[in-house]
Design a protein around this motif. Structure first.
Motif, PDB file in Angstrom:
ATOM      1  N   LEU A 172      -3.092  -6.395  -9.913  1.00 48.44           N
ATOM      2  CA  LEU A 172      -2.009  -5.578  -9.673  1.00 48.44           C
ATOM      3  C   LEU A 172      -2.311  -4.597  -9.308  1.00 48.44           C
ATOM      4  CD1 LEU A 172       0.197  -7.485 -11.602  1.00 48.44           C
ATOM      5  CD2 LEU A 172       0.237  -7.729  -9.649  1.00 48.44           C
ATOM      6  N   LEU A 173      -3.318  -3.888 -10.614  1.00 46.94           N
ATOM      7  CA  LEU A 173      -4.003  -2.793 -10.541  1.00 46.94           C
ATOM      8  C   LEU A 173      -4.551  -2.363  -9.635  1.00 46.94           C
ATOM      9  CD1 LEU A 173      -5.010  -1.398 -14.036  1.00 46.94           C
ATOM     10  CD2 LEU A 173      -3.086  -0.737 -12.262  1.00 46.94           C
ATOM     11  N   ASN A 174      -5.450  -3.332  -8.614  1.00 46.56           N
ATOM     12  CA  ASN A 174      -5.862  -3.423  -6.912  1.00 46.56           C
ATOM     13  C   ASN A 174      -5.105  -3.651  -5.919  1.00 46.56           C
ATOM     14  OD1 ASN A 174      -8.303  -2.099  -8.475  1.00 46.56           O
ATOM     15  ND2 ASN A 174      -8.946  -3.879  -8.959  1.00 46.56           N
ATOM     16  N   LEU A 175      -3.972  -3.834  -6.441  1.00 43.65           N
ATOM     17  CA  LEU A 175      -3.816  -4.596  -4.979  1.00 43.65           C
ATOM     18  C   LEU A 175      -2.543  -4.282  -4.043  1.00 43.65           C
ATOM     19  CD1 LEU A 175      -1.531  -7.131  -3.875  1.00 43.65           C
ATOM     20  CD2 LEU A 175       0.191  -6.193  -5.436  1.00 43.65           C
ATOM     21  N   PRO A 176      -3.336  -1.953  -4.082  1.00 44.02           N
ATOM     22  CA  PRO A 176      -2.628  -1.266  -2.770  1.00 44.02           C
ATOM     23  C   PRO A 176      -4.604  -1.554  -2.027  1.00 44.02           C
ATOM     24  CG  PRO A 176      -1.653  -0.603  -4.772  1.00 44.02           C
ATOM     25  CD  PRO A 176      -2.602  -1.354  -5.166  1.00 44.02           C
ATOM     26  N   ASN A 177      -5.599  -1.348  -2.718  1.00 38.84           N
ATOM     27  CA  ASN A 177      -6.563  -1.321  -2.421  1.00 38.84           C
ATOM     28  C   ASN A 177      -7.037  -2.939  -1.127  1.00 38.84           C
ATOM     29  OD1 ASN A 177      -6.975   0.617  -3.400  1.00 38.84           O
ATOM     30  ND2 ASN A 177      -8.467  -0.160  -5.653  1.00 38.84           N
TER      31      ASN A 177
END
Length: 89
Positions: free
Chosen positions: A81-86
């Motif tokens: 979830l933290l890396n979803l924008p990436n």
């Protein structure tokens, strides 16, 4: 998303699944072999004698390892979830 990312993500997910299930599968295998040896030595071929000990041992291992399993799953989900924008690029 590139094909390399998708393959890497699928690999990571499968590795986590196997890593989490390893304690239960290992204990089930050990108990199953032990019960099979006892059944072969005593010539008792009752199915419940092989299934019940495996179920109980796997359940006990699940209870003992549940905090570790949840930690692994929460870490994986949090990283996802933290890396979803990436990943959306």
């Amino acid at each position: 998303m590139t094909p390399e990312f998708i393959v890497g993500f699928a690999r990571q997910s499968i590795e986590l699944t196997l890593f989490i299930s390893l304690p239960m599968l290992g204990v089930g295998l050990i108990v199953g072999v032990f019960v099979s040896v006892i059944q072969a030595a005593t010539q008792l071929q009752e199915m419940t004698l092989s299934i019940i000990p495996k179920i109980i041992s796997i359940f006990l291992v699940l209870l003992v390892s549940f905090p570790w399993i949840m930690d692994k799953m929460i870490t994986f989900t949090r990283d996802l979830l933290l890396n979803l924008p990436n990943y959306i690029h």
